[in-house]
Design a protein around this motif. Structure first.
Motif, mmCIF file in Angstrom:
data_model
loop_
_atom_site.group_PDB
_atom_site.id
_atom_site.type_symbol
_atom_site.label_atom_id
_atom_site.label_comp_id
_atom_site.label_asym_id
_atom_site.label_seq_id
_atom_site.Cartn_x
_atom_site.Cartn_y
_atom_site.Cartn_z
ATOM 1 N N LEU A 3 0.842 -1.188 0.000
ATOM 2 C CA LEU A 3 0.000 0.000 0.000
ATOM 3 C C LEU A 3 0.884 1.247 0.000
ATOM 4 C CD1 LEU A 3 -2.711 -0.995 2.639
ATOM 5 C CD2 LEU A 3 -3.034 -0.766 0.177
ATOM 6 N N ARG A 4 0.541 2.198 -0.839
ATOM 7 C CA ARG A 4 1.305 3.439 -0.920
ATOM 8 C C ARG A 4 0.673 4.464 0.018
ATOM 9 N NH1 ARG A 4 0.879 3.912 -7.309
ATOM 10 N NH2 ARG A 4 -1.179 3.162 -6.671
ATOM 11 N N ILE A 5 0.840 4.198 1.296
ATOM 12 C CA ILE A 5 0.306 5.081 2.316
ATOM 13 C C ILE A 5 1.396 5.371 3.332
ATOM 14 C CG2 ILE A 5 -2.086 4.294 2.095
ATOM 15 C CD1 ILE A 5 -1.605 2.518 4.565
ATOM 16 N N GLU A 6 1.266 6.504 4.003
ATOM 17 C CA GLU A 6 2.180 6.833 5.087
ATOM 18 C C GLU A 6 1.521 6.413 6.387
ATOM 19 O OE1 GLU A 6 4.281 10.653 7.325
ATOM 20 O OE2 GLU A 6 3.344 10.928 5.359
ATOM 21 N N THR A 7 2.192 5.563 7.167
ATOM 22 C CA THR A 7 1.640 5.128 8.436
ATOM 23 C C THR A 7 2.427 5.656 9.621
ATOM 24 O OG1 THR A 7 2.910 3.052 8.331
ATOM 25 C CG2 THR A 7 0.661 3.032 7.444
ATOM 26 N N PHE A 8 3.758 5.640 9.522
ATOM 27 C CA PHE A 8 4.573 6.053 10.665
ATOM 28 C C PHE A 8 5.913 6.568 10.189
ATOM 29 C CE2 PHE A 8 7.448 5.547 14.241
ATOM 30 C CZ PHE A 8 6.680 5.990 15.314
ATOM 31 N N SER A 9 6.358 7.633 10.829
ATOM 32 C CA SER A 9 7.691 8.176 10.604
ATOM 33 C C SER A 9 8.414 8.232 11.931
ATOM 34 C CB SER A 9 7.610 9.586 9.997
ATOM 35 O OG SER A 9 8.859 10.248 10.113
ATOM 36 N N ASN A 10 9.662 7.765 11.969
ATOM 37 C CA ASN A 10 10.431 7.824 13.199
ATOM 38 C C ASN A 10 10.877 9.243 13.523
ATOM 39 O OD1 ASN A 10 10.970 5.006 14.411
ATOM 40 N ND2 ASN A 10 11.171 4.699 12.202
ATOM 41 N N GLY A 14 3.316 8.870 14.242
ATOM 42 C CA GLY A 14 2.288 8.173 13.487
ATOM 43 C C GLY A 14 1.437 9.104 12.650
ATOM 44 N N SER A 15 0.954 8.585 11.528
ATOM 45 C CA SER A 15 0.039 9.321 10.655
ATOM 46 C C SER A 15 -1.390 9.091 11.119
ATOM 47 C CB SER A 15 0.201 8.851 9.209
ATOM 48 O OG SER A 15 -0.878 9.301 8.406
ATOM 49 N N SER A 16 -2.194 10.138 11.085
ATOM 50 C CA SER A 16 -3.601 10.020 11.462
ATOM 51 C C SER A 16 -4.504 9.820 10.259
ATOM 52 C CB SER A 16 -4.050 11.271 12.229
ATOM 53 O OG SER A 16 -3.374 11.377 13.452
ATOM 54 N N PHE A 17 -4.046 10.221 9.067
ATOM 55 C CA PHE A 17 -4.934 10.166 7.909
ATOM 56 C C PHE A 17 -5.381 8.745 7.603
ATOM 57 C CE2 PHE A 17 -5.522 9.693 3.276
ATOM 58 C CZ PHE A 17 -6.654 10.480 3.133
ATOM 59 N N PHE A 18 -4.440 7.785 7.609
ATOM 60 C CA PHE A 18 -4.838 6.425 7.265
ATOM 61 C C PHE A 18 -5.775 5.856 8.323
ATOM 62 C CE2 PHE A 18 -1.697 4.910 10.265
ATOM 63 C CZ PHE A 18 -2.130 3.639 10.619
ATOM 64 N N GLY A 50 -2.612 16.737 -0.887
ATOM 65 C CA GLY A 50 -1.965 15.538 -1.415
ATOM 66 C C GLY A 50 -2.475 14.249 -0.813
ATOM 67 N N LEU A 51 -3.762 14.188 -0.476
ATOM 68 C CA LEU A 51 -4.328 13.019 0.190
ATOM 69 C C LEU A 51 -5.049 12.065 -0.755
ATOM 70 C CD1 LEU A 51 -5.827 14.775 3.362
ATOM 71 C CD2 LEU A 51 -3.605 13.644 3.131
ATOM 72 N N LEU A 52 -5.252 12.465 -2.010
ATOM 73 C CA LEU A 52 -6.056 11.651 -2.911
ATOM 74 C C LEU A 52 -5.450 10.275 -3.141
ATOM 75 C CD1 LEU A 52 -8.452 11.335 -4.851
ATOM 76 C CD2 LEU A 52 -7.031 12.379 -6.635
ATOM 77 N N SER A 53 -4.146 10.202 -3.341
ATOM 78 C CA SER A 53 -3.510 8.914 -3.622
ATOM 79 C C SER A 53 -3.690 7.950 -2.455
ATOM 80 C CB SER A 53 -2.019 9.107 -3.917
ATOM 81 O OG SER A 53 -1.833 9.861 -5.094
ATOM 82 N N GLY A 54 -3.571 8.449 -1.216
ATOM 83 C CA GLY A 54 -3.780 7.603 -0.054
ATOM 84 C C GLY A 54 -5.207 7.117 0.049
ATOM 85 N N LEU A 55 -6.172 7.993 -0.256
ATOM 86 C CA LEU A 55 -7.581 7.597 -0.239
ATOM 87 C C LEU A 55 -7.841 6.496 -1.258
ATOM 88 C CD1 LEU A 55 -10.455 8.282 0.888
ATOM 89 C CD2 LEU A 55 -10.699 9.770 -1.132
ATOM 90 N N ALA A 56 -7.235 6.624 -2.433
ATOM 91 C CA ALA A 56 -7.447 5.649 -3.507
ATOM 92 C C ALA A 56 -6.842 4.289 -3.186
ATOM 93 C CB ALA A 56 -6.868 6.189 -4.813
ATOM 94 N N GLU A 57 -5.887 4.228 -2.251
ATOM 95 C CA GLU A 57 -5.348 2.942 -1.837
ATOM 96 C C GLU A 57 -6.367 2.129 -1.047
ATOM 97 O OE1 GLU A 57 -1.795 1.620 -2.362
ATOM 98 O OE2 GLU A 57 -2.619 2.854 -3.974
#
Length: 646
Positions: A3-10, A14-18, A50-57
């Motif tokens: 999945l091309r989504i952002e979930t966590f960055s050190n 953590g990402s809230s969008f997903f 820039g959230l459309l690609s994540g939504l489409a996943e």
């Protein structure tokens, strides 16, 4: 495909969008939103964030008649987004759109920016159509605030004599939370929601208990094995939902434990062991999203090998699937270990090992990091002893050496980042007072090496000291910079404990940290909350219910010279958060302490505490690392895992 989504960055956390678009309550609303867009096309999609690609996943948007993608950032004009060349939002008036879809939550301000550009007669919709109920939001004005999304998944089973229990504490009021509640949703193995409920959280520091037997009885459910989704409403300070997970059975030999799943799905996991002869190792895949996992998207490979073999079936949204490792690698045997190609489709997975005698145990794989690189400064900073080098012993991975008359301790180093092409490590065993009694140098292990060390056997060979052989101690896995210099600080191992009388086994896996030093290296010594250094202890010890006893092994590791002894309080807390009793321990620096609940607290104190009490392990002078487990009646079985802090 991952999945091309952002979930966590050190770096940023953590990402809230997903979490927001993948929430079980958002998914049905997403279906309604997509149907509306499909019915009222053509649609101009405005994607300012820039959230459309994540939504489409997560959701199939192919039914929408898109007449153009519009952006706010001039640097993104012309880039391909969802099959279209992105256009400046200033072109929106000529779009011919019947509907403008603003891909954002809290969209009112963004809509105001382009109000004069929206075609006449065009309707406007946004992701706000997918919002969960407002009374579930701690910060409704900032929908993607991480404190709105304190969520996690638990593996949850009840049937055929097997049960599960989630145990935690209401630690959020310590950070200012008020009126916290729990919303839970139980999915069966096919991903169907079969129960959901909301309940108030207990008072501050009170115990949270969710037992599969009680859930099954309350909702009159058939046997199930699936995912329990947990959402803490009103969280503050922490967006991490931590818990202990016990698995137990009608048969006294069924007992195991593990802990929280880590709420941010990763690309890779590692530390999954191959079976011994006669064992079955199952990886439990919990699809953590509202979209199916395609066949071929998840796979395994032996650590250090490019031989990836994939699961050839689809896993429905929110479904749970048992993958027998032997179905992909029938030839693999312990101590071989696997890398899990997860593609961000699921949270940190559990695995279950069924032995030839029918006994079972649970444990989890760990997140394999993809963002690390070897640090050439680390060997120069690390002196290999508490009084040498800037960071002394540096990274330490401490594990119990359980009483040797009953348990055998085995340690297996596990590569846990893609940068770890080699691991220069050694194991040093210490008695309860912190004196080194044995050492094993693994050398510079290749990524493909899987070398298990019988720690108990090593000690037996090296010493005849009865206080060690008949008692306890601990083992530390550390870097051996005489063997090699490639290191990134993400040192991990799987540690296995076998009851030499019953054959019952428990295992746990975890990573290294720098402990008890005034200097800071990156984010070490790690803090429970806030900036490093973390130099105090607050550990949660859940207590087994009658007739179980509870064991605890506390280790006082130190990278540099620190206080000679700990000043540790064992605070017995009733289920409603009220303190019942308090004991004190003084653990030698570099040493450890093994104890049992029924030996530490009197019968009167235990009766006053009641069921589902816990022990808060508190120390303001040093950071301890702890392990907990349960002991079945008659010592027929036991469990063991590392503890969580808050």
């Amino acid at each position: 495909m991952p999945l091309r989504i952002e979930t966590f960055s050190n770096v940023t956390g953590g990402s809230s969008f997903f979490k927001a678009v993948g929430h079980p309550l958002a998914a049905p609303k997403a279906a309604i939103l997509i149907a509306r867009l499909a019915s009222f096309g053509p649609v101009a999609v405005y994607d300012p964030l820039g959230l459309l690609s994540g939504l489409a996943e997560f959701y199939d948007l192919s039914s929408i008649d898109v007449c153009g993608i519009y952006v706010q950032d001039v640097e993104k004009v012309g880039q391909e987004v969802f099959g279209h060349a992105a256009r400046p939002v200033t072109d929106l008036p000529s779009s011919g759109a019947r509907t403008v879809f603003v891909v954002a939550f809290d969209s009112q301000r963004l809509e105001g920016h382009i109000a004069h550009l929206i075609p006449k007669q065009a309707g406007v919709v946004s992701l706000d159509a997918m919002r969960v109920p407002e009374d579930m939001l701690n910060d409704p004005g900032h929908y993607l605030s991480k404190f709105n999304w304190a969520t996690n998944f638990a593996w949850f089973r009840d049937g055929d004599g097997h049960h599960t229990r989630v145990v935690s504490a209401n630690y959020w009021p310590r950070y200012g939370a008020k009126g916290t509640r729990l919303w839970a949703c139980l999915f069966d193995g096919e991903g169907r929601p079969i129960a959901d409920w909301t309940e108030p959280m207990p008072p501050t520091d009170g115990t949270v208990v969710i037992d599969s037997r009680q859930v099954r009885e309350r909702f009159d459910l058939s046997p199930f094995c699936g995912s329990l989704f947990l959402h803490i409403i009103g969280a503050a300070g922490h967006d991490v939902v931590k818990y202990a997970l016990d698995t137990y059975g009608d048969d006294g030999t069924v007992l195991s434990c593990t802990h929280d799943a880590n709420a941010w799905p990763a690309d890779l996991y590692a530390g999954l062991p191959a079976p011994r002869e006669g064992e079955r190792v199952s990886l439990w895949i919990q699809n953590s999203h509202p979209t199916p996992i395609p066949a071929g998207a998840v796979g395994l490979n032996p650590m250090g090998s490019s031989d990836i073999r994939t699961l050839d079936r689809t896993v429905p949204a929110f479904a749970t699937l048992e993958l027998d490792i032997a179905s992909l690698f029938p030839e693999a045997r312990w101590p071989q270990q696997f890398e899990v190609q997860a593609g961000k489709h699921f949270v940190r997975p559990r695995y279950e090992i069924a032995a030839a005698d029918g006994r079972r145990r649970m444990a989890h794989a760990n997140v394999e990091r993809t963002d690390l690189k070897p640090d050439p400064k680390l060997p120069l900073l690390t002196g290999g002893a508490v009084d040498k080098g800037v960071v002394g012993k540096g990274h330490i991975l401490p594990a119990p050496l359980l009483p040797m008359g009953r348990w055998r301790t085995v340690l297996l180093p596990t590569p846990m980042s893609t940068a770890q092409t080699e691991l220069p490590v050694k194991a040093v065993v210490y008695d309860r007072n912190g004196a080194a009694v044995a050492e094993h140098r693994f050398g510079n292990l290749k990524r493909s090496d899987s070398v298990a060390l019988d720690v108990t056997g090593l000690v037996a060979d090296k010493t005849a000291d009865k206080t060690v052989a008949d008692g306890w101690g601990h083992v530390e896995l550390v870097y051996d910079f005489e063997a090699g210099t490639i290191a990134d600080g993400w040192l991990h191992a799987l540690v296995r404990y076998e009851d030499v009388t019953t054959g019952h086994v428990a295992e746990t896996s975890f990573g290294s940290h720098m402990f008890n030093m005034a200097m800071v290296y990156r984010d070490e010594p790690q803090s429970y909350h806030g900036r490093p250094p973390g130099l105090s202890t607050r550990l949660f010890l859940r207590l087994g219910t009658d007739p179980w006893d509870t064991l605890c092994h506390l280790v006082y590791p130190a990278s540099t010279q620190w206080h000679a002894t700990s000043d540790t309080s064992l605070v017995l807390v009733r289920r409603d958060g009220v303190e019942v009793a308090r004991k004190r321990l003084a653990i030698p620096c570099g040493g450890s302490h093994f104890w049992r609940y029924r030996e530490m607290f009197t019968e009167a104190e235990r009766l006053a505490a009641g069921d589902h009490a816990y022990v808060l392990i508190r120390d303001t002078t040093c950071r301890l690392f702890g392990y907990h487990g349960c002991l079945a009646a008659g010592d027929t079985a036991f469990s063991l895992d590392h503890m969580f802090g808050f």
